[in-house]
Scaffold this active site. Structure first.
Site, PDB file in Angstrom:
ATOM      1  CB  SER A  84      -0.961  -0.027   1.190  1.00 33.09           C
ATOM      2  OG  SER A  84      -1.896   1.017   1.104  1.00 33.09           O
ATOM      3  CG  ASP A 133      -4.033  -2.744  -4.104  1.00 32.69           C
ATOM      4  OD1 ASP A 133      -4.106  -2.651  -5.342  1.00 32.69           O
ATOM      5  OD2 ASP A 133      -4.966  -2.422  -3.348  1.00 32.69           O
ATOM      6  CG  HIS A 165      -5.682  -2.041   0.112  1.00 26.52           C
ATOM      7  ND1 HIS A 165      -5.052  -1.657  -1.046  1.00 26.52           N
ATOM      8  CD2 HIS A 165      -5.051  -1.367   1.122  1.00 26.52           C
ATOM      9  CE1 HIS A 165      -4.083  -0.792  -0.763  1.00 26.52           C
ATOM     10  NE2 HIS A 165      -4.061  -0.609   0.548  1.00 26.52           N
TER      11      HIS A 165
END
Length: 463
Positions: A170, A194, A271
């Site tokens: 992330s 991601d 996610h």
């Protein structure tokens, strides 16, 4: 230019010194290091980011060492486990809403150590990654600078920039990207799991992960409509199931508001799927290969079932293969590849191509095709057959390969007044892609079914 920017910051961070000591004798067992615990009061009173580093190797795989040395009071906290002759994997977590430590770090580190004999350095910046997301974003470059000081010190003890593989989750992916910027793209590899989207999609490449940040940059996208970034950021970008709406994850139209609130739950399922799929790939459960295509819709329509073009026939593969298995030179840039996964671990799917031809239709027809493998979930594929065409293709994910498909079912599910009545199939063929094993398609010919009627056929396997 990047190092000039970093130099003005370095004096703040020279509290971190690193010593590498490699010897034949096993060091005494220290107290196992762990992530910082952060409270709201501590965060509000914070004057620095308090970045620390945890080291795991095959010699201390079950007990992390704290990898720092305080230069002011000469309290040594260096470790004898680090081996500068080995590659180093650097794990960087992302946003931590409530200051909790990431529970997945140990699993990822263990998977890396099982696959390769490496140093695993875990960057703990929970202290600066907590609470309001917009404030956390303001910290990510400062964290990257601190990491860069550490990496620079390690190169003085024998490590090379090419030996570093950064893995960022992330927001951590953009931290990795800025470290790469500071080293002018000379790091060996960056894997973005991601990469974060909010506040980064429209950012300049200098301010986010991009393909110039390392010799090879890859990204896995699983939530590009909410928390993840929707644009390609590497040499190759894997878009799982189109990059959004992962199988087995609940849908929520309210997910986008949770980026600023300490309410995660099921809304981050998409996610975090990139991380869990990556760990499955490291564990060697099955191959996870991507197919280059201009869009996800084109891929599902069976128009992109080879890896010709930018990849010279070799499909990029998630995992630790050099350059994801890409042999083409120069490396492609910002190439989207698509693949399908299943809803449950290890998420591995076999890509099955359905190829069928029908006799001319008077109206649009809709059929449901079901693939059945004993002991596994069925795979249902709904196809809309346009009256203007007679040949159709589709790609679907199935938990088993072609040789373990026992039967196929077909049903004409068209509405009574708006859809075609009877449908005649000249043939239906199913095959596995990519066609690397040379298996012949499984075909059935001359099928006629009326509206609402089901048909099935058992295959006699010869694989």
């Amino acid at each position: 230019m990047a190092w000039k920017w970093m130099a003005c910051k370095t004096f703040v961070y020279l509290l971190v010194c690193v010593t590498s000591a490699v010897g034949d004798e096993e060091p005494s067992r220290p107290t196992c290091a762990d992530f910082n615990n952060t409270t709201w009061l501590e965060y509000r009173q914070a004057t620095k980011l308090q970045v620390q580093y945890l080291l795991l190797t095959r010699k201390n795989a079950d007990c992390a060492s704290l990898f720092t040395q305080d230069c002011l009071n000469h309290t040594q906290k260096h470790t004898a486990y680090f081996n500068s002759s080995l590659p180093t994997k650097v794990i960087v977590h992302g946003y931590r809403a409530m200051g909790s430590k990431p529970s997945w770090v140990s699993g990822l580190a263990q998977a890396l150590l099982q696959e390769e004999d490496v140093n695993v350095l875990v960057v703990d910046w929970v202290y600066g990654a907590s609470f309001a997301y917009n404030l956390v974003v303001e910290n990510y470059k400062e964290v990257a600078v601190q990491i860069s000081v550490l990496i620079n010190q390690l190169t003085k003890y024998g490590s090379t920039l090419e030996s570093f593989h950064f893995i960022g989750v992330s927001l951590g992916a953009h931290v990795c990207g800025f470290v790469g910027t500071l080293f002018e793209g000379k790091l060996g590899r960056i894997t973005g799991l991601d990469p974060a989207g909010p506040m980064f999609k429209g950012a300049d490449p200098y301010d986010r992960l991009d393909s110039s940040d390392a010799l090879f940059v890859e990204a896995i996208h699983t939530d590009s409509d909410y928390f993840g970034i929707s644009i390609p950021v590497g040499h190759v970008d894997f878009f799982l199931n189109g990059g959004m709406d992962q199988a087995g994850c609940a849908r929520s139209k309210f997910a986008s508001i949770f980026i600023y609130f300490p309410v995660y739950g099921y809304v981050i399922c998409d996610h975090m799927r990139a991380l869990h799929v990556y760990m499955s790939a490291l564990n060697g459960s099955c191959l996870l290969v991507g197919f280059p295509c201009s869009s996800y819709e084109e891929f599902l329509a069976g128009k992109c079932i080879t890896c010709e073009g930018p990849f010279n026939g070799t499909c990029p593969q998630i995992g630790l293969l050099k350059n994801s298995g890409i042999t083409a030179t120069p490396l492609p840039d910002q190439k989207r590849v698509y693949l399908l996964t299943t809803a449950t671990p290890p998420y591995c799917a076999h890509h099955i191509l359905v190829d069928l031809k029908v006799s001319p239709l008077d109206k649009t027809a809709e059929v449901q095709l079901t693939l059945i493998s004993t002991g596994h979930p069925e795979t249902e594929i709904k196809l809309k057959l346009n009256a203007a065409e007679t040949a159709f293709k589709a790609v679907a994910a199935h938990p088993e390969g072609l040789c373990k498909i026992d039967s196929v079912q077909l049903k004409n599910i068209g509405a009574r007044f708006t859809r075609q009545g009877d449908v005649h199939f000249e043939y239906i063929c199913i095959s596995e892609v990519p066609h690397t094993r040379g298996l012949d398609p499984l075909c059935v010919k001359n099928i006629h079914i009326g509206r609402g009627v089901s048909w099935s056929h058992d295959f006699v396997q010869v694989c």
